[in-house]
Every structure is written in structure tokens, then in C-alpha cells.
Write a protein that holds these residues in place. Structure first.
Motif, short mmCIF file in Angstrom:
data_model
loop_
_atom_site.label_atom_id
_atom_site.label_comp_id
_atom_site.label_asym_id
_atom_site.label_seq_id
_atom_site.Cartn_x
_atom_site.Cartn_y
_atom_site.Cartn_z
N HIS A 401 78.28 70.70 8.11
CA HIS A 401 78.43 69.25 8.25
C HIS A 401 78.15 68.75 9.67
O HIS A 401 78.12 67.54 9.88
N ILE A 402 77.97 69.65 10.62
CA ILE A 402 77.94 69.19 12.02
C ILE A 402 76.56 68.77 12.49
O ILE A 402 76.42 68.25 13.60
N GLY A 403 75.51 69.00 11.70
CA GLY A 403 74.18 68.63 12.17
C GLY A 403 73.21 68.38 11.04
O GLY A 403 73.50 68.64 9.87
N GLN A 404 72.05 67.86 11.39
CA GLN A 404 70.96 67.60 10.46
C GLN A 404 69.64 67.83 11.19
O GLN A 404 69.55 67.60 12.39
N GLY A 405 68.64 68.25 10.47
CA GLY A 405 67.33 68.44 11.07
C GLY A 405 66.41 69.15 10.10
O GLY A 405 66.84 69.65 9.06
N PRO A 406 65.14 69.22 10.42
CA PRO A 406 64.16 69.81 9.50
C PRO A 406 64.41 71.28 9.20
O PRO A 406 64.05 71.75 8.12
N VAL A 407 64.99 72.04 10.13
CA VAL A 407 65.25 73.46 9.87
C VAL A 407 66.74 73.75 9.85
O VAL A 407 67.15 74.91 9.91
N TRP A 408 67.56 72.71 9.75
CA TRP A 408 69.02 72.89 9.81
C TRP A 408 69.52 73.77 8.67
O TRP A 408 70.45 74.56 8.84
N PHE A 409 68.90 73.65 7.51
CA PHE A 409 69.41 74.37 6.36
C PHE A 409 68.78 75.75 6.21
O PHE A 409 68.91 76.38 5.17
N TRP A 410 68.12 76.21 7.25
CA TRP A 410 67.56 77.55 7.27
C TRP A 410 68.43 78.42 8.19
O TRP A 410 67.95 79.11 9.06
#
Length: 709
Positions: A401-410
Motif C-alpha cells: 500500500h505504500i507506493g505506486q509505479g509501473p514496476v511497483w507490482f514486480w
């Protein structure tokens, strides 16, 4: 069929105005997707006529080839925020996906590293050698479609080739850069999820964190009121616990009325008046082993630097514009070698842990005339587990929950829903490295496993020096032979990260690097060192002349430095710099004995620092100022990777790495990690240590002389 010019829409908005009318959704494809996904894709296909501006925003957010492809800039992330902000449209919500397209051959990889001979012979190159230089594209995608449906939808869009985008200025190599659309992972794509579920466990973790912070506030407030309620004379005589004393705070030599209230003492354990002085204290007691904290801090710095290199430039090439080129240049520098040999950092941590544990246990056995099994195991378990477990569940539920970004979920903590239990039982190093929850903390499990077995050798040494040393020697020989057999039969490399076969790196890490049998020599060396320091077998006490003593210490310094540098940290430089390729025999010998060499070298340094003959270097390593930072190391071990992931995972576009950029990132990671570790220490680690001591006192067990392990 769509025209070649139309296919380039996916990668370059330059062509949008001339080719956008030709984009169609082909109904001739055999659709194997859900109805909601199909409906969203059909709606997207009609935007050309219904809402051209919205269609332009979709294309604009997609990744497109830029400069530097032949230097390794092959990840085109697009514009994450632009895609996510396309809400409440005719298509519905959007999600951002990362998709990789595997190359037909190794041409691009070989071009980046100048020639295939820089890594392997052309005929011997592993088939997956180009897997780290795939073409990777960020795509704005209907949220109604799952990641598994992504490949089907993309094939329906018929956007597969980008060959014409790189025909100039490398026209002679055009045919070498054929791209086929194929995922490089088990899942067709990695997609963002903005609506992360907040379940009961997540709420429970948040509540626990809130309770801990509330206890700090309440404990500090109560402690402050009690302190200010005393008379000035009593305040001046009041004593505060040192980090190495379990005595209750006294008032003119008499126990306070509140010392008899166990619950009050538990609350006061969370007081900042109690924990902060213990955290920043530089007082050294007779139980302090000099030099060990400086060594731990140095290798902690190296391991943080290693993880930053690995995450930012090696695995997360998506976040880099020049990762392969930067790495190839860095590999040829000697200064880069410690970061490429993190195995010795783990050996140093285990050596320090075993030395402290055995040394204090020997002293405790002298005092109580027995081995206190219950205290030995329970003290260690309850000192480490609360903070370790808390971070495990935070990785499981909160960090997403602490961040977002194009490769955040990798990120690897997404394996936590499947393997979090291995952390609870301290067996996380028994599963493959890519499946470990908080993979960078695997050595905590290895340490606990070796700690559980350590009383065998501690008791044997205590009762009979020769029998104990014989048992240690047998265990070391067995470990060394096992390592040699595993390394020889599987063809493992001494310079693991120089291996061009990336699947082999993962295999070696799981089968050898993180296994406890590979770390036995370091741990047992620490137990022997603890015994030597406990017995005070010092050269200074020998009946020989001082000049001869100094000569012996000079020789020991030379051996230690040689073992810790030339034989180990820099021992694989020739492999990384391509000046010499290790033979199979050399690989096996290095893997068998390098850990022992490092352990012996560090043991000699610690030994010299505690004899008074260390000179300027010994005084520097024994400086009490290292102690407060060393108390934060356990927290830094758990936290630093989260900080690294946050930096890399929230990048909106790739960085072009250079030494100054990397140095700034490293400083930020270290500062943030130590600051957050300080917060964790005063909220969890130090209060729990105090409560454990109170519980042992309540149960009639006298705590031994403590040292922050």
C-alpha cells in the motif's frame, strides 16, 4: 490486416496522426477472454470515432522506443500516471501492465557487451542469455481484463513488431533484431492494481502498529510524569538503565513503589526515557567484544550496496536506461568486487552472532555452573521474533500500500501470501530463493538453525577443550566436503554473478548459497573465537619479549588482511574482469574454502582488537561510537530492502545510472534505513528486550550480562 505503419502506433505517438484511423479490433480472432474484458476492448476499439482525444491519451501513455537501445535501454515504461488517471471513461478504469518480448537470438546482448566472447563462447552461450535484455513495454490496459488475458488482447490488437523502429542508425543489424511477442515470466504480464484489498489481517497489522506507537506515547508520558513528580534531589540521583544492565531504576538506592507493579513496568519499557538512552549509549562493559561492531557495520554497508545494485541494475532493468552497459563497466573495477561477493557479508554476520552467543554463554555457565537451556533458547527467540514477525506480516499486507509505479507490482514480497509461514518457523532458507518472503532476510533463518545446534559444541568445548575442538573440526570437514560435492556435481561458479546462465544463479543461490551447511564453517569459527576470548588465550600473556609479540601481531594482521581481501572479497576479480576464467576445480576449491578463509581473517582481527595490540586500526575498530549504529543493524537488515524497493518501484521512468547517481541512492537508502530502524528499535526491539528481562526476573531467572545481539 493492419499496416506496418499502424503497428508502430503502440511504440511511437509520432505516427498517431497519420495512422490512427487504420487501428481496428479484428473480429476474426478466436476470442478466449471474459465477456467483461471483451466488452472493454470493443469499447476501446470504438474510441477512434467516438472520442479521438481519449484514444490519443491511451496511446500517449504507452511505452515507445527511445535512444540507447544498443547500450541496454530496452525498457520503455511509458507514462504510468497518465494511464491510471484515465478513469470514468467509456472503457472504464485502466490498469498499467509491463510486458516483455523475447528476442529471437543473442545479437543485442552480444552487441551491448561488445562481443559474445566477453561472456561465453558463441557455441556455448546458454539459450536464455538474452533474457536480461528483452524488449519491455509499458501498456495502458482496460482494468476489466486480467493479466492472464493480456496476451490474447494484445495479439488481437496485432501489434507485435518494432523492427522498423531500429532500422537506423543500425541498418546493418536490422535482421538481427527480430522480436517475437512472448512473456518472459510464468504470468503473461505484470499489471498494477490500484484497488488493493484491505482484509482482516491487514487491519490487524495496522492495529498492532497503532498499539505499539500508543504504548510508546503512554509509556513516555507516564515516565515523564513520574520523573517530574520527584524532588530535585531525587531526580539528580535517579539512574537510568544502561543497555547492558537489567537492574530496575532506583531512587536513592531503594526500589520505586512502581517497580513492584509488573504491568506498569511493561508500559514503562516502551518509554523513550528508557529506550533512547539505551539506544545511543556508548558505554562498554566487560562483556563487550571490541571490534566486532565495526566489522558488522562494514559488511552491513556492503550488503545494502549489493542489494541496491541487484535490485536497481540487475533484476530491475526496467528501471534503468543503461543497466547492462553500466554493469559491464562496473564489473571490471576492483572497487565493485565487495558488492559482487555478498556471501562473505553473511559469513561475517554469522561469525559475529556465534562469537557473541558463545562468549556470553561460557560466562553464564561459569556464573551458574550449568547450561540454562530454557534461558538460552527463549531469550533468543523472544528477542528476535516479535520484530521479525511484525515485519513479515507488514510485508504480507502493508508494504503493497505504500507506493505506486509501473514496476511497483514486480516485487518479491508478493510471494509472502504463499510462504510467510516459513519466516514464522525460521525455515525460509529451505525454499527456493524466488519464493522467499522478504528474501534478503533469509540469513536470519540460517542463523537461528545454527544457533539451535550450537549448544552441542559449546558444551563440548566447556567440558573438554580437545573434545570440543575435535567436534568442531569434524563438523567443518563434513561441511566442506558437502559444499565441494554439491558445487562439483552441479557446476556452480565461484563468481556466481558472472555466470551468464541466469537460471543457474537462482539454482546456486537456492541449493548452496542460502543453505545452513554452507555457513557451518563461519558459525563454528565464531564459537571457537568466543571460547578463545572467554579463556583469554592472549599472546600478550606469553613469556616472550615485547618485540617478538609485536612481530607476531604484525604477522597476524598481514594474514587477516590477506584472507579478507585477496583470497575472498577480491578473489573473483579475474573472473568478473574476464582476465581469467576459473576452471571447474578452481570454482570448487574457492566455494569450499573461501568462507572459512574470511571467517579466520575476521576472527584474527577481532582477537587482536581485544588484546590491546591492535594499534591505530584496532582503536578505530574498537571505537565505542560504532555501538549505537550496531544496535540498529537488525532493523536495517529488515528495512533497507523496503526502502530500495520503494525507490525503484515508484520510478515513473528509467534512470540512467552513473556512479554519482548510485552514490546518492545509496546514501538515501542508508540514512532512511537507519532512521526507520531507530523508530522500530524504540517501538519494538528495545521494549521487547526489556520485557523479556522482566519476565525472566519474574520467573526467578537472573538475566546474564547482556549484549545487543
Amino acid at each position: 490486416m493492419t499496416s506496418p505503419l499502424l503497428r508502430l502506433l503502440i511504440f511511437s505517438l509520432t505516427y498517431y496522426t497519420t495512422a490512427r484511423a487504420e487501428w481496428k479490433f479484428s473480429s476474426s480472432h478466436n476470442i478466449n477472454i471474459s465477456e467483461t474484458c471483451e466488452s472493454a476492448v470493443w469499447s476501446l476499439s470504438t474510441l477512434e470515432t467516438t472520442d479521438p482525444q481519449l484514444m490519443a491519451l491511451y496511446w500517449d501513455s504507452w511505452g515507445k522506443p527511445g535512444d540507447g537501445i544498443l547500450t541496454g535501454h530496452t525498457a520503455f515504461l511509458g507514462h504510468y500516471d497518465e494511464c491510471i488517471n484515465l478513469k470514468n471513461t467509456a472503457v472504464g478504469k485502466t490498469r498499467f501492465c509491463i510486458y516483455s518480448m523475447e528476442m529471437e537470438n543473442n545479437a543485442l546482448f552480444n552487441y551491448v557487451v561488445d562481443s559474445p566472447d566477453d561472456v561465453c563462447d558463441s557455441s556455448d552461450c546458454p539459450t536464455n542469455i538474452s533474457s536480461r535484455i528483452d524488449i519491455t513495454v509499458g501498456v495502458c490496459y482496460p482494468a476489466q481484463c486480467s493479466a492472464s488475458e493480456f496476451a490474447v488482447v494484445l495479439s488481437m490488437m496485432d501489434v507485435i513488431s518494432i523492427n522498423t523502429m531500429i532500422t537506423n542508425p543500425i541498418s546493418k543489424k536490422t535482421n538481427a533484431f527480430n522480436i517475437k511477442l512472448k512473456s518472459t515470466s510464468d504470468s503473461p504480464a505484470f499489471c498494477s492494481t490500484t484497488d488493493v484489498e484491505i482484509d482482516t489481517v491487514t487491519i490487524a497489522v495496522i492495529v498492532v502498529c497503532g498499539v505499539l506507537m500508543s504504548l510508546v506515547v503512554i509509556g513516555t508520558t507516564i515516565d515523564g510524569i513520574l520523573s517530574f513528580s520527584k524532588s530535585p534531589s531525587k531526580q539528580s540521583s535517579a539512574k537510568v538503565d544502561s543497555p547492558d544492565s537489567d537492574k530496575d531504576r532506583t531512587d536513592n538506592g531503594k526500589k520505586s513503589h512502581y517497580d513492584h507493579l509488573f504491568v506498569v513496568n511493561i508500559i514503562l519499557a516502551f518509554s523513550l526515557y528508557n529506550s533512547v538512552p539505551r539506544l545511543i549509549s556508548t558505554k562498554q562493559t566487560p562483556s563487550t567484544i571490541k571490534g566486532i561492531n565495526a566489522i558488522k557495520l562494514f559488511f552491513n554497508f556492503v550488503i545494502v550496496m549489493h542489494h541496491l545494485h541487484i535490485v536497481a541494475t540487475y533484476y530491475f532493468v526496467l528501471a534503468s536506461q543503461n543497466s547492462p552497459q553500466y554493469l559491464m563497466a562496473a564489473l571490471s573495477r576492483r572497487s565493485f568486487q565487495p558488492s559482487l561477493n555478498p556471501t562473505f557479508c553473511v559469513d561475517a554476520f554469522l561469525l559475529a552472532s556465534a562469537t557473541l552467543s558463545s562468549y556470553l554463554t561460557f560466562k553464564d555457565m561459569d556464573k551458574h555452573k550449568k547450561f540454562r537451556y530454557v534461558y538460552f533458547y527463549f531469550n533468543r527467540f523472544f528477542r528476535l521474533s516479535p520484530m521479525y514477525y511484525l515485519f513479515t506480516f507488514m510485508a504480507l499486507k502493508l508494504f503493497v500500500h505504500i507506493g505506486q509505479g509501473p514496476v511497483w507490482f514486480w516485487l518479491d514480497y508478493y510471494t509472502c501470501p504463499h510462504t510467510w509461514w516459513s519466516n514464522i518457523f525460521y525455515i525460509s532458507n529451505m525454499i527456493p530463493i524466488y519464493g522467499i518472503c522478504m528474501a534478503t532476510a533469509w540469513h536470519i533463518s540460517a542463523d537461528m538453525q545454527l544457533f539451535i545446534l550450537s549448544p552441542i559444541f559449546i558444551l563440548l568445548l566447556y567440558r573438554s577443550q580437545y573434545v570440543g575442538l575435535a567436534a568442531v573440526a569434524v563438523a567443518m570437514i563434513a561441511s566442506t566436503i558437502t559444499v565441494g560435492y554439491v558445487a562439483a556435481t552441479n557446476g556452480y561458479w565461484a563468481a556466481m554473478y558472472a555466470n551468464p546462465d541466469y537460471s543457474k544463479i537462482a539454482e546456486q543461490t537456492s541449493a548452496l548459497y542460502i543453505q545452513p551447511y554452507y555457513r557451518v564453517n563461519a558459525y563454528l569459527t565464531g564459537i571457537v573465537l568466543g571460547y578463545v576470548l572467554y579463556k583469554q588465550y592472549y599472546i600478550a600473556s606469553l613469556p616472550i619479549k615485547n618485540w617478538l609479540k609485536r612481530l607476531i601481531y604484525l604477522v597476524l594482521w598481514s594474514i587477516a588482511i590477506y584472507f579478507c581481501t585477496t583470497l575472498t572479497l577480491f578473489g573473483t576479480y579475474e573472473e568478473f574482469s574476464n582476465s581469467h576464467h576459473f576452471t571447474d576445480f578452481e570454482n570448487v576449491v574457492f566455494l569450499m574454502f573461501s568462507g572459512l578463509a574470511m571467517s579466520i581473517g575476521l576472527s584474527i582481527i577481532i582477537y587482536i582488537c581485544n588484546t590491546g595490540y591492535g594499534g591505530m586500526l584496532g582503536s578505530f575498530l574498537s571505537w565505542p561510537g560504532w555501538d549505537p549504529l550496531a544496535r540498529l543493524m537488525f532493523g536495517v537488515t529488515l528495512i533497507h530492502i523496503v526502502v530500495i524497493y520503494y525507490i525503484v518501484g515508484t520510478l515513473q521512468s528509467g534512470l540512467k545510472y552513473s556512479d554519482p547517481i548510485f552514490a546518492m541512492m545509496l546514501v538515501f537508502v542508508l540514512v532512511m534505513s537507519y532512521c526507520l530502524s531507530a523508530v522500530a528499535a524504540v517501538c519494538v526491539e528495545l521494549p521487547v528486550a526489556k520485557i523479556v528481562s522482566l519476565c525472566f526476573q519474574l520467573g526467578g531467572m537472573e538475566p546474564r550480562s547482556k549484549y545487543s545481539l
